[in-house]
Design an enzyme around this catalytic site. Structure first.
Site, short mmCIF file in Angstrom:
data_model
loop_
_atom_site.label_atom_id
_atom_site.label_comp_id
_atom_site.label_asym_id
_atom_site.label_seq_id
_atom_site.Cartn_x
_atom_site.Cartn_y
_atom_site.Cartn_z
N ALA A 1 0.86 -1.18 -0.14
CA ALA A 1 0.05 0.00 -0.12
C ALA A 1 0.84 1.08 -0.01
O ALA A 1 2.12 1.23 -0.04
CB ALA A 1 -0.94 -0.13 1.25
N ASN A 2 0.13 2.35 0.27
CA ASN A 2 1.12 3.50 0.25
C ASN A 2 0.56 4.48 1.49
O ASN A 2 -0.50 4.18 2.07
CB ASN A 2 1.18 4.35 -1.09
CG ASN A 2 -0.36 4.67 -1.43
OD1 ASN A 2 -0.94 5.47 -0.79
ND2 ASN A 2 -0.67 4.17 -2.64
N ARG A 3 1.14 5.78 1.69
CA ARG A 3 0.89 6.50 2.78
C ARG A 3 -0.34 7.35 2.56
O ARG A 3 -0.65 8.08 3.46
CB ARG A 3 2.02 7.25 3.07
CG ARG A 3 3.30 6.42 3.64
CD ARG A 3 4.34 7.37 4.14
NE ARG A 3 5.38 6.75 4.31
CZ ARG A 3 5.60 5.79 5.18
NH1 ARG A 3 5.00 5.65 6.21
NH2 ARG A 3 6.87 5.15 5.37
#
Ligand code: C5P
Length: 398
Positions: free
Chosen positions: A206-208
């Site tokens: 995933a990412n932030r």
């Protein structure tokens, strides 16, 4: 009509009729609205702060300087979907017409970009005075909505026009003002948040992205009257009021949910979609075998949701807006991305700092007409500006 989640800043100024503001507050809350009261010095002579706080369920703001210290009149001015002054005294109308900012109510009225509705209440002679007539005409010309005053018996032993409109009539005017936003009748699809791409049943890539900007855009579009479908990856943000939310995990699910939500007049792709996903996610958790080398994860390319919708053969929304998160040569890369992805606008931001997950954003709006550099703003304000620009673009028949 329901007012669920709609935000009303209710200014109560000096009039014998101020007690009716309590009834109005009760009606608004029953309809689902959030009501934040501002009590002027005059209003406080007729209704208590405690009564307003009790009925609204919110703290009452009554002091410019206290508000300055704790929340700030600008934040207060930015909060509502609609500002309502009920009762609005002759003095308040005069100060509004003059653009004075000499107490919290007048300062917020000057600072807000939300539509304003006033329900005047005053002695008939004061309402008929040419000064008040001119002030009311000026305010109307500037777009302020009016409900009442009504004709009838007054507190003084006289009657005429000057009576505060009944709370039910004010409620109806509030509903009409909120229903008639510039995006009423439009459908807008918004994507927000990250996507999660499964490695196995318990692990993911995933990412932030926090979803903060995308969710704020959905809320701002709904506040302008649009029907909004928000397709969101996993985020900790609350659902924006009045918005239909479709929750997804992966990019492929996001694409399917977006396509299911079409047709739309506009689509805003604010999600930070994972570009790659693990090619195959086994049904069982990948085991750490003693002595065995770590597993290798092969990646596959995810579909580009923005580019797919922008190239949709039958259901391309009239306005397709993409985002570009860049760390260098922001505008140049964004302009190239606009052409490559086939979208109409790109909202470009420099994410080399603390933008991802942060409260503020400095963006450039890249369109066919050129580039606009917007100042560093709270993400909610970026959302409001963008929503207004979308409303303008859809209002344009071309
Ligand atoms: O190519 P890049 O990821 O920088 O493009 C960003 C824009 O494209 C954003 O609007 C994002 O929501 C959208 N996008 C998408 N699907 C992808 C990748 C990006 O919709 N797979």
């Amino acid at each position: 009509m329901t007012l669920t989640g709609r935000r009303i800043l209710l200014i109560v100024s000096g009039s014998v009729a101020a007690y009716k503001a309590l009834d109005l507050t009760r009606l608004l809350r029953k309809a689902g609205a959030e009501v934040t009261p501002i009590l002027t010095g005059g209003g406080a002579r007729f209704v208590t702060k405690e009564a307003l706080a009790g009925i609204s369920g919110q703290r009452v703001h009554d002091d410019l300087w206290a508000a300055e210290a704790e929340i700030g009149h600008i934040r207060l001015a930015r909060w509502p979907d609609l500002v309502v002054a009920a009762p609005a005294s002759a003095s308040l109308l005069a100060r509004m017409a003059q653009g004075l900012a000499d107490d919290l109510a007048s300062t917020v009225l000057l600072a807000t970009r939300a539509p304003v509705l006033v329900a005047p209440a005053m002695n008939p002679a004061m309402w008929a005075n040419p000064a008040t007539v001119a002030n009311a005409a000026l305010l109307r010309a500037r777009g302020t909505g009016f409900v009442g005053p009504a004709e009838g018996a007054m507190a003084e032993p006289e009657s005429g026009v000057g009576r505060l409109a009944e709370p039910a009539a004010i409620l109806a005017a509030i509903e009409a003002a909120l229903a008639a936003g510039p995006l009423a009748g439009r459908h807008v699809v918004v994507t927000s948040g990250p996507t999660q791409e499964a490695i196995d049943p318990v692990r993911y890539i995933a990412n932030r992205s926090s979803g903060r900007q995308g969710h704020a855009i959905a809320a701002a579009l709904a506040a302008l009257g649009a029907r909004v479908t928000l397709v969101s990856g996993p985020v900790a943000q609350p659902d924006p009021p009045g918005v239909t939310v479709a929750r997804v995990e992966s990019a492929r699910q996001m694409l399917a949910a977006v396509e299911a939500a079409l047709p739309a007049d506009a689509a805003v792709f604010a999600a930070a979609v994972a570009d790659f996903r693990p090619e195959a996610a086994p049904a069982q958790k990948i085991k750490k075998e003693p002595g065995a080398p770590p597993p290798e994860i092969r990646l596959a390319l995810n579909p580009d949701i923005l580019a797919t919708v922008a190239a949709h053969p039958r259901q391309r929304p009239r306005l397709v807006v993409g985002f570009a998160a860049e760390t260098e040569r922001v505008v140049e890369h964004a302009a190239a991305k606009r052409l490559r992805k086939g979208c109409d606008w790109i909202v470009a931001n420099d994410v080399s700092g603390d933008v991802m997950g942060g409260a503020e954003n400095a963006v450039h709006l890249v369109t066919a007409a050129g580039v606009e550099d917007w100042p560093r703003l709270p993400k909610e304000e970026v959302a409001r500006r963008l929503a207004h620009r979308i409303a303008e673009a859809l209002a344009d028949p071309a």
